[in-house]
Design a protein around this motif. Structure first.
Motif, PDB file in Angstrom:
ATOM      1  N   ASP A  11      14.556 -59.217  31.554  1.00 40.99           N
ATOM      2  CA  ASP A  11      14.245 -58.784  32.490  1.00 40.99           C
ATOM      3  C   ASP A  11      14.887 -59.112  33.291  1.00 40.99           C
ATOM      4  OD1 ASP A  11      13.321 -61.341  32.430  1.00 40.99           O
ATOM      5  OD2 ASP A  11      11.684 -59.824  34.185  1.00 40.99           O
ATOM      6  N   ALA A  12      15.874 -59.673  33.431  1.00 44.94           N
ATOM      7  CA  ALA A  12      17.268 -60.220  34.668  1.00 44.94           C
ATOM      8  C   ALA A  12      18.314 -61.428  34.365  1.00 44.94           C
ATOM      9  CB  ALA A  12      15.971 -61.167  35.839  1.00 44.94           C
TER      10      ALA A  12
ATOM     11  N   PRO B  44      19.968 -61.757  26.740  1.00 40.29           N
ATOM     12  CA  PRO B  44      20.321 -60.487  27.188  1.00 40.29           C
ATOM     13  C   PRO B  44      21.629 -60.526  27.411  1.00 40.29           C
ATOM     14  CG  PRO B  44      19.636 -61.486  29.306  1.00 40.29           C
ATOM     15  CD  PRO B  44      19.466 -62.473  27.811  1.00 40.29           C
ATOM     16  N   ARG B  45      22.635 -59.597  26.871  1.00 38.35           N
ATOM     17  CA  ARG B  45      23.743 -59.480  26.603  1.00 38.35           C
ATOM     18  C   ARG B  45      24.174 -57.974  27.112  1.00 38.35           C
ATOM     19  NH1 ARG B  45      20.996 -60.096  21.778  1.00 38.35           N
ATOM     20  NH2 ARG B  45      21.015 -57.403  21.697  1.00 38.35           N
ATOM     21  N   ALA B  46      25.446 -58.149  27.359  1.00 36.78           N
ATOM     22  CA  ALA B  46      26.119 -56.875  27.775  1.00 36.78           C
ATOM     23  C   ALA B  46      27.224 -55.993  27.056  1.00 36.78           C
ATOM     24  CB  ALA B  46      26.734 -57.095  28.795  1.00 36.78           C
ATOM     25  N   PHE B  47      26.716 -56.338  25.547  1.00 30.01           N
ATOM     26  CA  PHE B  47      27.549 -55.128  24.706  1.00 30.01           C
ATOM     27  C   PHE B  47      26.716 -55.503  22.790  1.00 30.01           C
ATOM     28  CE2 PHE B  47      28.116 -59.838  23.822  1.00 30.01           C
ATOM     29  CZ  PHE B  47      28.286 -59.928  22.250  1.00 30.01           C
TER      30      PHE B  47
ATOM     31  N   GLY C 211      27.909 -60.786  29.613  1.00 29.92           N
ATOM     32  CA  GLY C 211      26.406 -60.553  29.718  1.00 29.92           C
ATOM     33  C   GLY C 211      26.727 -62.454  31.090  1.00 29.92           C
ATOM     34  N   PRO C 212      25.861 -62.609  31.312  1.00 36.12           N
ATOM     35  CA  PRO C 212      25.440 -63.352  32.218  1.00 36.12           C
ATOM     36  C   PRO C 212      25.285 -65.318  31.117  1.00 36.12           C
ATOM     37  CG  PRO C 212      23.896 -62.115  33.419  1.00 36.12           C
ATOM     38  CD  PRO C 212      25.517 -61.433  32.504  1.00 36.12           C
TER      39      PRO C 212
END
Length: 349
Positions: free
Chosen positions: A135-136, A172-175, A210-211
């Protein structure tokens, strides 16, 4: 996992010429059974030459992904002592979410997250970062960096003192990192193109990946941890695996199978889907894989040179599974303490 299963696991590993570390989801009711299995192994190690030790996942795991509900719980300080003391019986690492709180957050009366980490290392148990919250992402990455810095400062330096669970999965990923259904695979080329086109050496990996994955990759490049990566082709697309090996080099990665040959996990019945080697829970969430070492070897040989497989599945795991300190042998050390707990652990390889 029952003592009889140790023989099956060891025979299979010996037949394939590899050492293994059985992994077990740890629920509160699993602790006594896990102690029995590890004690059996510890007292008869010469009978199981291909089993190097054990790992557990939980209890500090994010709730997203294939985590059995029994693997998410909040131990008391006494239970944490029992878990950490399993290091004397062969527990090599424990997977926990580094973003479950800040280092000084209290988990039990007077016991902080920092205390739990140090308790594990003082008993020879390394931490593997995994099963993040979703979530963050920025907060998760910040907390991950704090855990990495603490472990390196207190128990390092070097990459061998800190591990991850399977890279890209359950974080969490951005891809998009995998395409598992015909509908998803129809968009694979389009969605994968930006990841493959980017120069990972110069790209903003926080934005591209993603961070959280970017933080883990940077730490691996900086020699602060050894990440695990699954090469079965079902957990992570093989093109993403290839780019990761190119970016880190096979000397900075560990191959993981996440493989189980039985249709259950932590009391949950599992099933296959047509065209996939994955095991799924009843709610459709991926729980484990079934792509063994032969599959991994074939895929790695398509991705990298002939020396990569030995780095990923032989040399690097042995480095990572060496305890950070000499331990009193199990036969003479104090038995793990703990509350009155009952139950039996269920394992997976």
């Amino acid at each position: 996992m029952l003592p009889g299963e140790l023989r099956m696991v060891d025979d299979l590993a010996t037949e394939n010429g590899f050492d293994v570390v059985p992994g077990i989801f740890l629920g509160r009711d699993h602790i006594p059974g896990l102690m029995d299995v590890m004690r059996t192994w510890s007292e008869n190690r010469e009978s199981f030459p291909s089993i190097l030790g054990f790992s557990v996942e939980g209890p500090l795991l994010g709730r997203t992904g294939g985590v059995p509900p029994r693997g998410i719980w909040s131990p008391t300080a006494r239970e944490w002592e029992s878990i950490a003391a399993l290091g004397h019986l062969g527990l090599r690492y424990i997977v926990m979410g580094p973003d479950m709180g800040d280092l000084d957050d209290e988990l039990d009366d007077g016991l902080t997250y920092r205390n739990v980490i140090d308790l594990c290392y003082s008993n020879g148990v390394k931490i593997a970062l995994g099963h993040f919250q979703h979530d963050a992402p920025e907060r998760s990455a910040e907390r991950t960096r704090a855990v990495i810095a603490h472990v390196q400062d207190r128990h390092g330096p070097g990459p061998d003192v800190l591990l991850t669970d399977h890279l890209y999965n359950d974080m969490p990923r951005a891809f998009r990192h995998v395409w598992r259904t015909p509908e998803e695979r129809a968009r694979r080329a389009e969605q994968l193109a930006p990841v493959l086109a980017a120069d990972w050496e110069s790209a903003d990996l926080d934005r591209l990946l993603g961070p959280v994955p970017a933080t883990l990759l940077r730490a691996a490049r900086d020699g602060e941890l050894l990440p695990f990566l699954n090469f079965d082709g079902d957990h992570v697309d093989l093109a993403v695996c290839r780019r990761t090996v190119e970016h880190l080099g096979p000397e900075r990665l560990i191959g993981i199978t996440d493989d189980t040959s039985v249709p259950f996990l932590a009391g949950e019945k599992l099933h296959h889907r047509e065209g996939s080697g994955l095991w799924y829970r009843g709610d459709g969430i991926v729980a484990a894989g079934s792509g063994g070492l032969a599959t991994q070897r074939r895929h790695v040989s398509d991705i990298a040179d002939t020396t990569a497989f030995d780095h990923l599945f032989r040399h690097n795991p042995r480095r990572a599974l060496t305890p950070v300190r000499e331990l009193v042998p199990a036969a003479t050390s104090a038995a793990p303490t703990g509350s009155a707990l009952t139950g039996e652990g269920i394992g997976r390889v």
